[in-house]
Enzyme design. Sequence first.
Site, PDB file in Angstrom:
ATOM      1  N   LYS A   1       0.672  -1.426  -0.128  1.00 31.90           N
ATOM      2  CA  LYS A   1      -0.161  -0.119  -0.073  1.00 31.90           C
ATOM      3  C   LYS A   1       0.922   1.305  -0.045  1.00 31.90           C
ATOM      4  CE  LYS A   1       0.971   1.479   4.474  1.00 31.90           C
ATOM      5  NZ  LYS A   1       1.656   2.718   4.707  1.00 31.90           N
TER       6      LYS A   1
ATOM      7  N   ALA B   1       0.658  -6.677   5.212  1.00 36.07           N
ATOM      8  CA  ALA B   1       0.249  -7.584   3.936  1.00 36.07           C
ATOM      9  C   ALA B   1       0.490  -9.002   4.048  1.00 36.07           C
ATOM     10  CB  ALA B   1       1.055  -7.079   2.892  1.00 36.07           C
TER      11      ALA B   1
ATOM     12  N   ASP C   1      -2.680  -1.930   9.821  1.00 34.15           N
ATOM     13  CA  ASP C   1      -2.791  -1.839   8.274  1.00 34.15           C
ATOM     14  C   ASP C   1      -3.155  -3.138   7.829  1.00 34.15           C
ATOM     15  OD1 ASP C   1      -1.836   0.767   8.404  1.00 34.15           O
ATOM     16  OD2 ASP C   1       0.470   0.007   7.827  1.00 34.15           O
TER      17      ASP C   1
END
Length: 304
Positions: free
Chosen positions: A16, A109, A141
């Site tokens: 991101k 992630a 995140d």
Amino acid sequence: MAREVRGPVRVRVPAKINLHLAVGARQPNGYHDLVTVFHAVDVYDELVISRAQRLSVRTSGPHDVPTGTKNLAGAAARALALRLGMKASVAIEIAKQIPVAGGMAGGSADAAAALVGCAALWGADLPRDALGEIAAALGSDVPFALSGGTAVGTGRGERLSPVLSRTPLHWVLALSDGQLSTPAVYAELDRLRQIGSPPRTGAVQAMLTALATGDPAMVAAEMSNDLQPAAFSLLPELRRTVRAGLDAGALGGIVSGSGPTVALLAADPASAAGIAAELAGSGTCRSVRIATGPVPGARVVGTG
Ligand code: ATP
């Protein structure tokens, strides 16, 4: 229960960047309230998750990534197993493309990818919401890495609402030699705010309007990041990287999250290629990559 698969399961998950990152005051719990616009780009880590006697995590590529449950992918497998009342008996291999400690949420992630991959391997019939809850407990995140696309994040960044984003955006990413620790960048921001008033990001609405038009020049004009002055303070050479990108024709440039990756927005793919070539020769970064966003979040791309 959904059907278990024998495995291995292959999962792909994007990095991101933050198109907008407004950082509020430090809360008593140590976290800062955020309003951010996340944007997933097509730089991917790939995880292969197989049944095994016990949990293990191996990473190919950079060597400063922890193994076992210190690795966020291992922590995610364990958290999901706990929720399902089973043992996290999986071997996770991570092929890393997302820069480590680069402000692109690579660890988060991998955690999201491990959740999606283990859920598929184990046939866990959990609603997406339940995965989202486990994701939020793993890190701010992680929920966005599950969903991908473009989304506004509030709270610590874990409360998401999707954003209408009309057209693909073409990016040049300048990867840095250095790494920046996220807590160190927040601490530097607190220090800068104590001794002065570094510029603050405006309201998120202007970015949402720009994204709705689909005009990259409008998006570029609204890009902002409250962490950027702190990242510049810790790694002053990043200013030169942004400047070199703008000189090469980027519409706008910004430090990604806590840095040190710099994201430069190009008008179109041809312009991105030109900026990348010029930046690569500028001596202001370790390497460059072209990327496009938005792309979907963690997805199973192969089983068995
Ligand atoms: P963010 O933008 O989410 O703050 P980042 O992109 O700057 O983070 P990461 O690549 O997520 O940084 O890595 C931060 C630290 O997390 C690394 O220094 C590493 O020690 C640790 N870590 C744990 N698991 C992983 C993983 N799977 N991949 C990369 N780093 C990991």
